[in-house]
Design an enzyme around this catalytic site. Sequence first.
Site, short mmCIF file in Angstrom:
data_model
loop_
_atom_site.label_atom_id
_atom_site.label_comp_id
_atom_site.label_asym_id
_atom_site.label_seq_id
_atom_site.Cartn_x
_atom_site.Cartn_y
_atom_site.Cartn_z
N LYS A 100 0.40 -1.44 -0.14
CA LYS A 100 -0.21 0.05 0.04
C LYS A 100 0.79 0.98 0.07
O LYS A 100 1.93 1.56 0.56
CB LYS A 100 -0.82 0.17 1.60
N GLU A 111 9.43 15.73 15.40
CA GLU A 111 10.29 15.61 14.28
C GLU A 111 9.78 16.38 13.22
O GLU A 111 8.02 17.03 13.28
CB GLU A 111 9.56 14.21 13.82
N CYS A 137 13.70 10.22 6.83
CA CYS A 137 13.01 10.06 8.65
C CYS A 137 14.87 9.78 9.18
O CYS A 137 14.75 10.62 10.67
CB CYS A 137 13.24 8.42 8.42
N GLU A 167 9.22 1.41 11.50
CA GLU A 167 10.36 1.96 10.94
C GLU A 167 9.50 3.52 11.12
O GLU A 167 9.18 4.03 9.92
CB GLU A 167 10.75 2.01 9.41
P1 NDP Z 1 2.47 8.17 7.43
O1 NDP Z 1 2.24 7.71 8.98
O2 NDP Z 1 0.85 9.95 7.54
O3 NDP Z 1 1.59 7.33 6.93
C1 NDP Z 1 2.34 6.60 6.32
C2 NDP Z 1 1.39 5.41 5.04
O4 NDP Z 1 0.53 4.75 6.42
C3 NDP Z 1 1.34 6.00 4.67
O5 NDP Z 1 0.64 5.13 3.52
C4 NDP Z 1 -0.73 5.56 4.71
O6 NDP Z 1 -1.54 6.19 3.69
C5 NDP Z 1 -0.78 4.87 5.77
N1 NDP Z 1 -1.94 5.33 6.92
C6 NDP Z 1 -2.66 6.09 7.14
N2 NDP Z 1 -3.15 5.55 8.49
C7 NDP Z 1 -3.22 4.65 8.53
C8 NDP Z 1 -4.12 3.21 9.09
N3 NDP Z 1 -4.62 4.31 10.08
N4 NDP Z 1 -3.03 2.21 9.53
C9 NDP Z 1 -2.31 1.63 8.51
N5 NDP Z 1 -1.41 2.49 7.33
C10 NDP Z 1 -1.88 3.93 7.48
O7 NDP Z 1 3.61 9.00 7.34
P2 NDP Z 1 3.54 9.76 6.80
O8 NDP Z 1 4.21 8.94 5.02
O9 NDP Z 1 3.72 11.26 6.13
O10 NDP Z 1 5.73 9.29 6.26
C11 NDP Z 1 5.85 10.49 7.38
C12 NDP Z 1 6.58 9.92 8.21
O11 NDP Z 1 7.41 8.48 7.76
C13 NDP Z 1 7.80 10.68 9.23
O12 NDP Z 1 7.13 10.46 10.74
C14 NDP Z 1 9.36 10.32 8.75
O13 NDP Z 1 9.85 9.82 9.56
C15 NDP Z 1 8.65 8.08 8.69
N6 NDP Z 1 9.89 7.24 8.49
C16 NDP Z 1 10.21 7.01 8.66
C17 NDP Z 1 11.31 6.08 8.05
C18 NDP Z 1 12.40 4.72 8.66
O14 NDP Z 1 12.62 4.18 8.14
N7 NDP Z 1 12.21 4.56 9.89
C19 NDP Z 1 11.34 5.95 6.88
C20 NDP Z 1 10.86 7.04 6.19
C21 NDP Z 1 9.70 7.56 6.62
P3 NDP Z 1 -1.82 7.93 3.60
O15 NDP Z 1 -0.22 8.33 3.51
O16 NDP Z 1 -2.63 7.41 2.26
O17 NDP Z 1 -2.52 8.49 4.18
#
Ligand code: NDP
Length: 534
Positions: free
Chosen positions: A179, A386, A286, A252
């Site tokens: 997804k 963050e 991240c 992550e």
């Molecule tokens: P989100 O947590 O908003 O979204 C991550 C994913 O989860 C997206 O595909 C999102 O869908 C989906 N999602 C949203 N709500 C739900 C739910 N209730 N259940 C399951 N899946 C859901 O993060 P961001 O996309 O905004 O990414 C940024 C964040 O990711 C930052 O905090 C960053 O630090 C972290 N990150 C961590 C990394 C690591 O390796 N530790 C690497 C890269 C980023 P949709 O986008 O369609 O809403």
Amino acid sequence: MMATQTSQAQTADSTTEAAREIVSRDPATGEEVGRVPVRSPEEVERAVERARAAQKSWGALSFRERGGCVLRAREIVLREMEEIAELISIETGKPIAEAVSMEITPTLDLMQYFARRAARLLKPEKLDIGLYRLLGRSSRIVYRPLGVVGIISPWNFPWAIPLGEVVLALMAGNAVVLKPSELTPLVGLKIGGVFTRAGLPEGVLEIVTGDGSTGQSLTVAGVNKIMFTGSVATGRRVAEAAARTLTPVVLELGGKDPMIVFDDADINAAAGAAVWGAFANAGQACASVERCYVHERIATDFISRVVERAKALKQNVGTREGTDIGAMSSERQLRVVEEHVGDAVARGARVLAGGRRAEGFSEGGAFYEPTVLTGVDHTMTVMREETFGPVLPLMTFATEDEAVRLANDSPFGLTASVWTRDIRRGERVASQIEAGTVMVNEVLYTHGIAQTPWGGVKQSGIGRTHGRLGLLELVAPHHIHVNRLARLHDVWWFDYTPQAATLFRGLARRFATGSALQTMLLAPQMLRRFRSRK
Ligand code: NDP
């Protein structure tokens, strides 16, 4: 570039056309890039079912056969590198150069590495079971696929993050349902398309486009593991949903990664690293440098070099040649940056570069100037939460202990970096920092090394991706234990006669020492017990 895309799930479910659509937009211009359907819970369930059916024969293939498919996909990526880089740039805003260097190159390397090495990394292991060997026993671990792995990925590295996890999961013999983020669905579909053309059997990799609700559906659709990358808040929701069915998760999550610059560091290199670490991908990594602590003796020189370099960055639309820093990926994220900088400035921080929305771009463009702040402290949001944007706040320190204390004063622990010419000091400090990865004289980049594990401690997450540790997250260790002296009844079986009880006490005192010599002293009692059994 504009397209109406069909995901694999859509093709298979053409009778249940989803009513809702996502419009993917170029964050540099606000223009539509394409649209995709929002998959319903039923469609997600069916994607998982298709994946489960396809996994059986995929998991039965040899590593060589699975690796062959990954290497064919790699060839396609290499051939279509420019087109893929442009799509990544248009959906995220990042410079094309960065799409190539930070997304495509690392995955090309990861694909060849795991396609060729997964067999060795997951070789069955013979275990040393100590004195039980004397009883004719042996144990080994065979690594078996989990089944169906659900991957939920973010928008900031929409190619490298999911593709890396897809490759590891496939090489381990799993099927995958991916997804992608609603901000970058076309890149997610592109990953699916590449594998389809590489000959991956139907159903082994399903892409389900949609928004948060689609991600949520995937967490309860019966997958065998969830690999989630995203924010702490969503990660917590995913873990809660998964807990109801005891589905294991790798999380992550976010970071607030510190960089410590000692007074013996190469100032020029450290300044270059701080600027790249904080502003690459417009700070939306991240593992971005989100806090920089510099020794007070070199602070003036270091900060002026950082400011000079930050001001020299060329900010423009990501697809233009020569762009160093593009648009942020969304207006929503830009507003978070504005809030953090606003809070810091209101409480006394000084803006040495940037500090505002960049002007001169089209109205819908989410551009924020590379920003350098001093006069910050740990009560400010910009030092605690963050920011995930092009902001580099700097503080000074006087002693090594103070630097370590400041670095560890955070709820996050993803990566950290220490700059010094004294490698022993670097390693000493690294060992005291609470983070999944600490780099000495480097920043940000180890996600790009296929062989090293990636993941955090504290609020930065649970579990690992990449490296052997990441591969082990995607298999079930299957323990096989063999007794070659099956004719003999074990001494600990029934019946518990007084002699048996004495022997058990002997075992506690001697056998449990792990010493063969001590255990030999029990030989007469053990022989008597063997003989006394029918
Ligand atoms: P989100 O947590 O908003 O979204 C991550 C994913 O989860 C997206 O595909 C999102 O869908 C989906 N999602 C949203 N709500 C739900 C739910 N209730 N259940 C399951 N899946 C859901 O993060 P961001 O996309 O905004 O990414 C940024 C964040 O990711 C930052 O905090 C960053 O630090 C972290 N990150 C961590 C990394 C690591 O390796 N530790 C690497 C890269 C980023 P949709 O986008 O369609 O809403």
